[in-house]
Design an enzyme around this catalytic site. Structure first.
Site, PDB file in Angstrom:
ATOM      1  N   ASP A 107      -0.220   2.666   5.120  1.00 33.47           N
ATOM      2  CA  ASP A 107      -1.459   1.961   4.772  1.00 33.47           C
ATOM      3  C   ASP A 107      -2.333   1.705   5.984  1.00 33.47           C
ATOM      4  OD1 ASP A 107      -3.360   0.411   3.483  1.00 33.47           O
ATOM      5  OD2 ASP A 107      -2.142  -1.407   3.563  1.00 33.47           O
ATOM      6  N   ASP A 294      -9.335   3.544   3.895  1.00 35.37           N
ATOM      7  CA  ASP A 294      -8.122   2.819   3.532  1.00 35.37           C
ATOM      8  C   ASP A 294      -7.201   3.660   2.654  1.00 35.37           C
ATOM      9  OD1 ASP A 294      -6.215   1.005   2.903  1.00 35.37           O
ATOM     10  OD2 ASP A 294      -7.555  -0.502   2.082  1.00 35.37           O
TER      11      ASP A 294
END
Length: 513
Positions: A107, A294
């Site tokens: 992430d 992201d």
């Protein structure tokens, strides 16, 4: 933002499940992690939320990386996936000696590594996932510091520990990570991943822990301070995607990357220009917006006002916002009259008594993942219920006035757009049969326009007459000073190969292949 970070898609159905497989290190100084797909089970879902010319072009963009970047993607174990938008992307790591395996989200929107702890006894989620047993590791070191992380879709708490972390063939020594002893709620219960490995900057790491990525560099495990993502959206391909630590793979993109500087360390945040629908400006980011790349968000998130405009243009149906319709019914004509009288747009809502400010703030949805908690509280406490709807109505009417629409058409338009407000969970359905009629939605980055076609921004679940389609756009309102903020998640990164250049603090995008 302090200790608040974010991971999985904001208010999205957790339907998209897959995980990494084999990784490999080449003699070109790069380290590759192949992605493996797990076929979507529609019954298990939770409503919560590079060629030589290309290589040369990339080298010129990354002047400090002049060695061979390589062209092999490495071997990967494969599970076929019928629908390329039915997945999220997970990877396999190991912790301890001997290694204990876990699946994690890689992430870029957070910076900590955490996995369930063997001492997690009272959270049901822990009983359905791999747990770290410190007593079984000869390299384990105790820390004792407590830790807690709040995400937009859940939270975890526990304590810090140190141990060896294996990512493919790389072994990071003495890595600080969190053993989660509490994972309340349903989000982590049904998730196919065990934990999370953050690739953001240390500035947003809980407890100021050094991220795994930093230690890869410090310990000399990779040569170049850059990593790149390729997320495969091709339904005919068995490869799920790839992360390359230490470089890029030229065969996964075409043309040159467009690089933009990181404007604020923490997230991979940069300046973004105008958002366009079918080539027409929405007017929202005319003076600029901020965005983050992201990998931990499945959808593409942005301010409610613009997301509602996009959803109307693509025919997405959410839940009728009564508050929006009430404001439009009572004040729509007044707002229109004030704009025609050339009243400063930012002062209109305060002038008619719906906002406590004169336009110095944004709309807040209370999302802790990207918003400083204190800022969220102070901002939301100073506005009454009608203010956000009024601010959106002003923007919508402005966009119609720029197109020389009649007053009657403008009033009808803003009433219609209220019908396209996203549902409370953020998702909005679209008609699968109308994909060919939907407009292109574009984002301006580094002076270049990046297009998303309907088949790229619509998530299709299932096949044939039972297929369901969901808008890839979801609402997320972040107040100043951090907002307005766009989150370019997997919907965007699937179309555009993304380079995270840590050494030069920049992010690059090129069309993926």
């Amino acid at each position: 933002m302090g200790v608040y970070t974010r991971t999985v898609a904001v208010s999205l159905f957790v339907w998209f499940l897959l995980f990494f497989t084999v990784s490999s290190q080449r003699n070109d100084g790069t380290f590759r992690v192949g992605l493996k797909k797990l076929k979507l089970d529609p019954n298990n879902r939770l409503a919560t939320r590079f060629g030589s010319k290309q290589e040369e072009a990339l080298r010129s963009s990354l002047p400090s990386y002049n060695n061979n970047l390589g062209s092999d993607s490495g071997d990967a174990d494969i599970v076929p996936l019928k629908n390329y938008l039915d997945a999220q992307y997970y990877g396999e790591i190991a912790i301890g000696t001997p290694p204990q395996k876990f699946t994690v989200i890689f992430d870029t929107g957070s910076s900590n590594l955490w996995v369930p702890s063997g001492k997690c006894f009272f959270s049901l989620s822990c009983f359905f996932h791999a747990k770290f047993k410190s007593s079984r590791s000869s390299t384990y070191k105790k820390s004792g510091k407590r830790a807690a992380i709040h995400y937009g879709s859940g939270s975890i708490s526990g304590f810090f520990s140190y141990d060896a972390v294996t990512v493919g063939d790389l072994v990071v020594k003495d890595q600080e990570f969190i053993e989660a002893t509490s994972e309340p709620g349903l989000t982590f219960l049904v998730a196919k991943f065990d934990g999370l490995l953050g690739l953001g900057f240390q500035e947003i790491a809980v407890g100021n822990a050094t991220p795994v990525w930093y230690n890869m560099l410090k310990q000399g495990l990779i040569e170049r301070p850059v990593f790149s993502f390729w997320l495969n959206r091709d339904p005919k391909s068995e490869e799920g995607g790839e992360i390359v630590f230490g470089g890029v793979d030229p065969k996964h993109f075409k043309g040159e990357h467009t690089f933009v500087p990181v404007t604020q360390r923490g997230y991979w945040q940069f300046d973004m220009g105008e958002v366009l629908i079918a080539g027409d400006s929405t007017g929202y980011c005319g003076s600029g917006c901020s965005a983050i790349a992201d990998s931990g968000t499945s959808l593409l998130a942005g301010p409610t006002a613009v997301i509602a405009m996009i959803n109307k243009a693509i025919g997405a149906s959410g839940v009728v916002s009564q508050q929006c319709k009430t404001v439009v019914d009572q004040y729509g004509q007044t707002i229109l009259d004030l704009l025609l009288a050339e009243t400063q747009p930012k002062k209109i809502c305060s002038q008619i008594g719906l906002c406590a400010f004169d336009g110095t703030h944004g709309v807040s949805m209370g999302i802790e993942s990207v918003v400083d908690k204190e800022n969220t509280r102070s901002s939301s406490g100073l506005r009454d219920a009608g203010c956000p709807a009024c601010e959106m109505a002003v923007m919508w009417i402005q966009s119609q006035l720029r197109q020389n629409m009649t007053q009657e058409r403008i009033v009808n338009y803003i009433n219609e757009i209220c019908e396209r407000m996203p549902s409370p969970n953020g998702e909005s359905a679209v008609d699968c049969s109308q994909l060919s009629k939907m407009p292109t939605v574009s984002f301006t980055i580094g002076g270049k326009v990046f297009d998303l076609a309907p088949e790229e921004y619509v998530l299709k679940i299932g096949e044939g007459p039972v297929a369901q389609c969901i808008s890839g756009f979801t609402a997320l309102d972040v107040p100043p000073p951090r907002g307005p903020l766009w989150i370019l998640g997997d919907v965007f990164m699937g179309k555009y190969h993304t380079v995270f250049d840590f050494g030069n603090e920049q992010v690059g995008f090129a069309e993926a292949v």
